[in-house]
Design a protein around this motif. Structure first.
Motif, PDB file in Angstrom:
ATOM      1  N   LEU A  15       0.829  -1.195   0.000  1.00 18.47           N
ATOM      2  CA  LEU A  15       0.000   0.000   0.000  1.00 18.47           C
ATOM      3  C   LEU A  15       0.875   1.260   0.000  1.00 18.47           C
ATOM      4  CD1 LEU A  15      -2.724  -1.036   2.619  1.00 18.47           C
ATOM      5  CD2 LEU A  15      -2.937  -0.963   0.127  1.00 18.47           C
ATOM      6  N   PRO A  16       0.524   2.270  -0.814  1.00 16.44           N
ATOM      7  CA  PRO A  16       1.318   3.508  -0.854  1.00 16.44           C
ATOM      8  C   PRO A  16       1.454   4.167   0.516  1.00 16.44           C
ATOM      9  CG  PRO A  16      -0.217   3.432  -2.699  1.00 16.44           C
ATOM     10  CD  PRO A  16      -0.571   2.273  -1.806  1.00 16.44           C
ATOM     11  N   GLU A  17       0.414   4.072   1.350  1.00 18.11           N
ATOM     12  CA  GLU A  17       0.456   4.705   2.668  1.00 18.11           C
ATOM     13  C   GLU A  17       1.390   3.962   3.635  1.00 18.11           C
ATOM     14  OE1 GLU A  17      -3.438   5.384   0.641  1.00 18.11           O
ATOM     15  OE2 GLU A  17      -2.246   3.611   1.177  1.00 18.11           O
ATOM     16  N   PHE A  18       1.680   2.684   3.332  1.00 14.64           N
ATOM     17  CA  PHE A  18       2.548   1.881   4.200  1.00 14.64           C
ATOM     18  C   PHE A  18       4.025   2.164   3.926  1.00 14.64           C
ATOM     19  CE2 PHE A  18       4.755  -2.093   5.390  1.00 14.64           C
ATOM     20  CZ  PHE A  18       4.296  -2.244   6.689  1.00 14.64           C
ATOM     21  N   LEU A  19       4.346   2.523   2.688  1.00 11.44           N
ATOM     22  CA  LEU A  19       5.733   2.714   2.269  1.00 11.44           C
ATOM     23  C   LEU A  19       6.501   3.725   3.112  1.00 11.44           C
ATOM     24  CD1 LEU A  19       8.110   2.216   0.379  1.00 11.44           C
ATOM     25  CD2 LEU A  19       7.033   3.774  -1.277  1.00 11.44           C
ATOM     26  N   PRO A  20       5.977   4.929   3.366  1.00 13.69           N
ATOM     27  CA  PRO A  20       6.767   5.890   4.157  1.00 13.69           C
ATOM     28  C   PRO A  20       7.054   5.417   5.573  1.00 13.69           C
ATOM     29  CG  PRO A  20       4.533   6.710   3.811  1.00 13.69           C
ATOM     30  CD  PRO A  20       4.703   5.525   2.914  1.00 13.69           C
ATOM     31  N   PHE A  21       6.121   4.698   6.197  1.00 12.34           N
ATOM     32  CA  PHE A  21       6.359   4.179   7.540  1.00 12.34           C
ATOM     33  C   PHE A  21       7.449   3.113   7.514  1.00 12.34           C
ATOM     34  CE2 PHE A  21       1.830   5.588   8.130  1.00 12.34           C
ATOM     35  CZ  PHE A  21       2.116   6.623   9.012  1.00 12.34           C
TER      36      PHE A  21
END
Length: 275
Positions: A110-116
């Motif tokens: 998921l794109p939102e998971f990548l930065p974390f």
């Protein structure tokens, strides 16, 4: 950890197998884009972009030709120990030393998971250890692509995103409250010190109150690895206190040790010395 120790649905992958580097180019003069991001616009351990430059307001070097779009992750590939990872919420241009990243397959990562993921200690340690150079260390995406991690299934990613996003929002709320309290404190100082609110208040020259003249800080050559000792740049000091990001790891010199001993302060890991 071997594969049979993984939870069902979890699997070990390499960063480059699930993340791609976007290399769409744009000419700042003809693209119609209005904003650009440089390295100093990104803050350590902060996924937000709170500053930017206006295209056309000054000279942009030839390296500024990479286009980024909302939702993509920006990663500072120079001095990666500064942990500069940010999520774009507008379209703009950055230098080719700032990686523009996104998942290969959003149904897998998921794109939102990548930065974390990119804020984890494991990712940062790998990036620092695989960087090249000494004064201004950098990492290539081909090396970053070799980072291995355990990828959770989509439902687990969604749960982690919800939890981490809520925690991040709370941190931002605390920071906002801290800034507001700081403004109130500064206002109180101004009213107390800059105005004679009492008949007992007297005026003094600052030089008459100091024991000795201010001394310059102790600098030292930068190191590639995190040594536990840091030197602050002047940009890290502001009226509101410490500004994160502008520091470099160094080996303590004999002058630094002597300076600390002269002030009767023990030289401990994590000490910050202004340069």
């Amino acid at each position: 950890m071997i594969e049979r120790d993984l939870k069902p649905g979890w699997r070990r992958v390499k960063f480059g197998d699930v993340v791609r580097q976007c290399k769409e180019k744009a000419d700042p003069e003809t693209s119609g884009l209005e904003r650009y991001i440089a390295g100093d616009h990104m803050d350590t351990d902060d996924l937000r972009l709170r500053r930017w430059g206006e295209i056309g307001s000054g000279y942009l070097g030839p390296a500024f030709h990479m286009r980024f779009k909302p939702g993509q992750v920006l990663y500072g590939s120079r001095r990666t120990y500064l942990r500069k990872v940010a999520v774009a919420d507008f379209e703009g241009i950055c230098a080719n030393t700032t990686f523009v990243l996104e998942p290969q397959n959003p149904n897998e990562l998921l794109p939102e998971f990548l930065p974390f993921l990119m804020q984890t200690e494991a990712f940062n340690d790998f990036s620092v250890k695989n960087s090249k150079g000494s004064v201004n260390p950098y990492i290539n995406f081909s090396d970053l692509a070799k980072f291995e991690f355990v990828l959770p299934p989509i439902d687990e990613q969604q749960s982690a995103i919800a939890l981490l996003s809520a925690a991040t929002d709370q941190c931002h709320a605390v920071e906002a409250a801290h800034r507001a309290a700081g403004r109130m404190l500064q206002s109180f100082k101004d009213s107390l010190l800059l105005r004679k609110t009492s008949s007992l208040a007297n005026s003094f020259l600052l030089g008459d109150l100091l024991l000795r003249s201010p001394e310059s800080g102790c600098s030292a050559p930068p190191k590639d690895a995190d040594t536990g000792y840091f030197v602050l740049g002047l940009a890290a000091l502001s009226r509101d206190g410490y500004v994160s990001g502008d520091f470099k790891p160094v080996e303590p010199t004999s002058k630094m040790v002597a300076a600390k001993l002269s002030m009767r302060l023990p030289l401990k890991s994590g000490v910050l010395n202004p340069c």
